[in-house]
Scaffold this active site. Structure first.
Site, PDB file in Angstrom:
ATOM      1  N   TRP A 115       0.888  -1.160   0.183  1.00  0.00           N
ATOM      2  CA  TRP A 115      -0.376  -0.277   0.207  1.00  0.00           C
ATOM      3  C   TRP A 115       0.746   1.228   0.159  1.00  0.00           C
ATOM      4  O   TRP A 115       0.182   2.473  -0.594  1.00  0.00           O
ATOM      5  CB  TRP A 115      -1.004   0.228   0.883  1.00  0.00           C
ATOM      6  CG  TRP A 115      -1.921  -0.829   0.910  1.00  0.00           C
ATOM      7  CD1 TRP A 115      -2.494  -2.268   1.414  1.00  0.00           C
ATOM      8  CD2 TRP A 115      -3.271  -1.219  -0.167  1.00  0.00           C
ATOM      9  NE1 TRP A 115      -3.440  -3.396   0.628  1.00  0.00           N
ATOM     10  CE2 TRP A 115      -3.348  -2.455  -0.279  1.00  0.00           C
ATOM     11  CE3 TRP A 115      -3.451   0.103  -1.259  1.00  0.00           C
ATOM     12  CZ2 TRP A 115      -4.648  -2.676  -0.912  1.00  0.00           C
ATOM     13  CZ3 TRP A 115      -3.971  -0.243  -2.016  1.00  0.00           C
ATOM     14  CH2 TRP A 115      -4.900  -1.535  -2.528  1.00  0.00           C
ATOM     15  N   ASP A 182      -1.310   6.512   6.498  1.00  0.00           N
ATOM     16  CA  ASP A 182      -2.457   5.633   6.005  1.00  0.00           C
ATOM     17  C   ASP A 182      -2.396   5.068   6.996  1.00  0.00           C
ATOM     18  O   ASP A 182      -2.082   2.895   7.655  1.00  0.00           O
ATOM     19  CB  ASP A 182      -2.344   5.544   4.869  1.00  0.00           C
ATOM     20  CG  ASP A 182      -2.817   4.214   4.317  1.00  0.00           C
ATOM     21  OD1 ASP A 182      -3.954   3.867   5.193  1.00  0.00           O
ATOM     22  OD2 ASP A 182      -2.383   3.430   3.353  1.00  0.00           O
ATOM     23  N   LYS A 206     -12.643  -1.710   6.523  1.00  0.00           N
ATOM     24  CA  LYS A 206     -11.954  -2.330   7.545  1.00  0.00           C
ATOM     25  C   LYS A 206     -12.719  -1.792   9.358  1.00  0.00           C
ATOM     26  O   LYS A 206     -13.518  -3.197   9.629  1.00  0.00           O
ATOM     27  CB  LYS A 206     -10.358  -2.314   7.863  1.00  0.00           C
ATOM     28  CG  LYS A 206     -10.353  -2.704   6.135  1.00  0.00           C
ATOM     29  CD  LYS A 206      -9.140  -2.176   5.896  1.00  0.00           C
ATOM     30  CE  LYS A 206      -8.727  -2.106   4.419  1.00  0.00           C
ATOM     31  NZ  LYS A 206      -8.846  -3.071   3.676  1.00  0.00           N
TER      32      LYS A 206
HETATM   33  N1  PMP Z   1      -4.678   1.952   2.144  1.00  0.00           N
HETATM   34  C1  PMP Z   1      -4.324   1.058   3.339  1.00  0.00           C
HETATM   35  C2  PMP Z   1      -3.008   0.085   3.927  1.00  0.00           C
HETATM   36  C3  PMP Z   1      -5.308  -0.329   2.875  1.00  0.00           C
HETATM   37  O1  PMP Z   1      -5.483  -1.827   3.482  1.00  0.00           O
HETATM   38  C4  PMP Z   1      -6.177  -0.724   1.873  1.00  0.00           C
HETATM   39  C5  PMP Z   1      -7.355  -1.719   0.645  1.00  0.00           C
HETATM   40  N2  PMP Z   1      -7.228  -2.711   1.435  1.00  0.00           N
HETATM   41  C6  PMP Z   1      -5.352   0.627   0.861  1.00  0.00           C
HETATM   42  C7  PMP Z   1      -4.810   1.955   1.143  1.00  0.00           C
HETATM   43  C8  PMP Z   1      -6.788   1.615  -0.006  1.00  0.00           C
HETATM   44  O2  PMP Z   1      -8.465   1.969  -0.133  1.00  0.00           O
HETATM   45  P1  PMP Z   1      -9.440   2.100  -1.524  1.00  0.00           P
HETATM   46  O3  PMP Z   1      -9.698   0.592  -1.730  1.00  0.00           O
HETATM   47  O4  PMP Z   1     -10.278   2.425   0.081  1.00  0.00           O
HETATM   48  O5  PMP Z   1      -8.308   2.823  -2.093  1.00  0.00           O
END
Ligand code: PMP
Length: 369
Positions: A115, A182, A206
């Site tokens: 991520w 994040d 989550k």
């Molecule tokens: N950052 C993290 C730590 C994630 O786990 C995720 C998605 N699982 C994201 C960003 C991306 O999130 P989104 O699908 O809401 O764009």
């Protein structure tokens, strides 16, 4: 059938309860599910539900007020930070952060897994970017340290918990520039020094509810950095000015997060979440550690309490293992397609009884003879 498949299939699992270990979207606490179901009930006079009325009317504005109040309490932030309730998921933030906050200067990043790497990829087209620490060399099984940071750093971005690689920072890194976190897959799983951070953001699916809402807490002085040339819909300043309603919000997601936040507060807030989550993660890691048939790739000090990743020493057995787990009511254990293997997500909604069911399954698998 392969021998191993026969052995696993022979394990006697009576499916009494479903346990959802999915990485997100994932299970909600039963109390939250019930309240959301109630919100959609058709009353005797057929009055519209909360999801069928204007987001600018008094009924929905009460949701907004309660949601903001609950978030502020859990974040423990006073007036220093603006809370923005945005759409587009955490990935939209990957792009908006450099567009708004690094129009001049270098956007700097810690690269600790999938991520944070994706955040870098989204920033490159719009900003000067520098990775100031990376654990790519260990396959993201350890955490990176902060190396030298350029003097024009606009911010330092890190991902508190890498949902796919299963590594988690125990505390935010320190830096002279504003630090951005994040926390999509760990927010409100434990007390956190939110006030030290310039920006904290998390998509909701989550620990915060269902997809559609991204919570962003941003130090107010940073709002001034948004370039006037940005289209307002992409500008944090404009979102703050519009009180997070420049367009129609994802009302169902706001309602779900309001219920999640109020549930966490009723349950005892972040200290209570932390105690439960520590016990759940300890039970899962202890089980994986006591059996030779499991491998945990992540260095102990970097282990995530939210997403436990593991492999079978016998990789070929993994598909049958997952099938048997599913049949036993243990859902969502597949690792992300980018890394394979298995992943146990232990978000706030997961009960200790689910962890006990998983541990019993893992013990039985290990002792299958
Ligand atoms: N950052 C993290 C730590 C994630 O786990 C995720 C998605 N699982 C994201 C960003 C991306 O999130 P989104 O699908 O809401 O764009």
């Amino acid at each position: 059938m392969r021998d191993s498949a026969r052995v696993i299939a022979a394990l006697d699992w009576s499916m009494t309860q479903i346990h959802n270990f999915g990485a997100g979207p994932t299970g909600l606490p039963l109390a939250v599910r019930e309240r959301l179901a109630d919100a959609l009930q058709v009353p005797f006079d057929h009055a519209p539900s909360l999801l069928e009325v204007s987001h600018r009317g008094a009924r929905f504005l009460e949701v907004s007020t309660r949601l903001r109040a609950g978030l502020r309490t859990l974040l423990g932030l006073g007036d220093s930070h603006e809370i923005l309730l945005m759409s587009g998921g955490a990935q939209l933030q990957f792009a908006l952060l450099p567009m708004n906050l690094a129009a001049s200067g270098t956007a700097t990043y810690l690269e600790s897994g999938h991520w944070s790497r994706t955040a870098v990829a989204q920033a490159r087209p719009v900003s000067r970017v520098e990775i100031v620490g990376s654990s790519a060399a260990t396959g993201f099984t350890t955490l990176p340290a902060v190396g030298p940071v350029p003097s024009d750093a606009a911010y330092l971005h890190y991902c508190g918990n890498e949902t796919i690689h299963g590594v988690q920072f125990s505390a935010p890194p320190t830096a002279e520039s504003p630090v951005i976190a994040d926390l999509s897959s760990e927010i409100f799983s434990r007390p956190y020094p939110f006030s030290e951070l310039a920006v904290v953001y998390a998509s909701a699916q989550k620990n915060l509810g269902i997809p559609g809402l991204t919570v962003v807490a941003m130090r107010r002085d940073l709002l001034e950095r948004s370039p006037r040339s940005l289209p307002p819909i992409l500008s944090y300043r404009a979102w703050a000015e519009a009180e997070s309603m420049p367009n129609t919000p994802a009302t169902a997601a706001w309602l779900a997060t309001m219920e999640m936040v109020e549930w966490m507060l009723r349950e005892g807030g972040l200290p209570a979440m932390a105690a439960r989550n520590a016990a759940k993660a300890a039970a899962v890691y202890a089980c994986l550690d006591r059996h030779d048939c499991f491998e945990t790739p992540v260095a102990r000090e970097a282990r995530s309490s939210m997403n436990v990743v593991f492999r079978l020493v016998d990789r070929a057995e993994e598909p049958e293992f997952l099938k048997a787990a599913n049949a036993a009511g243990l859902l969502g254990l597949e690792g992300h397609r980018a890394v394979g293997g298995m992943r146990v997500s232990l978000y706030n909604a997961i009960e200790m009884s689910s962890v006990e069911a998983l541990v019993a399954f893992l013990d039985a698998y290990a002792q299958r003879g």
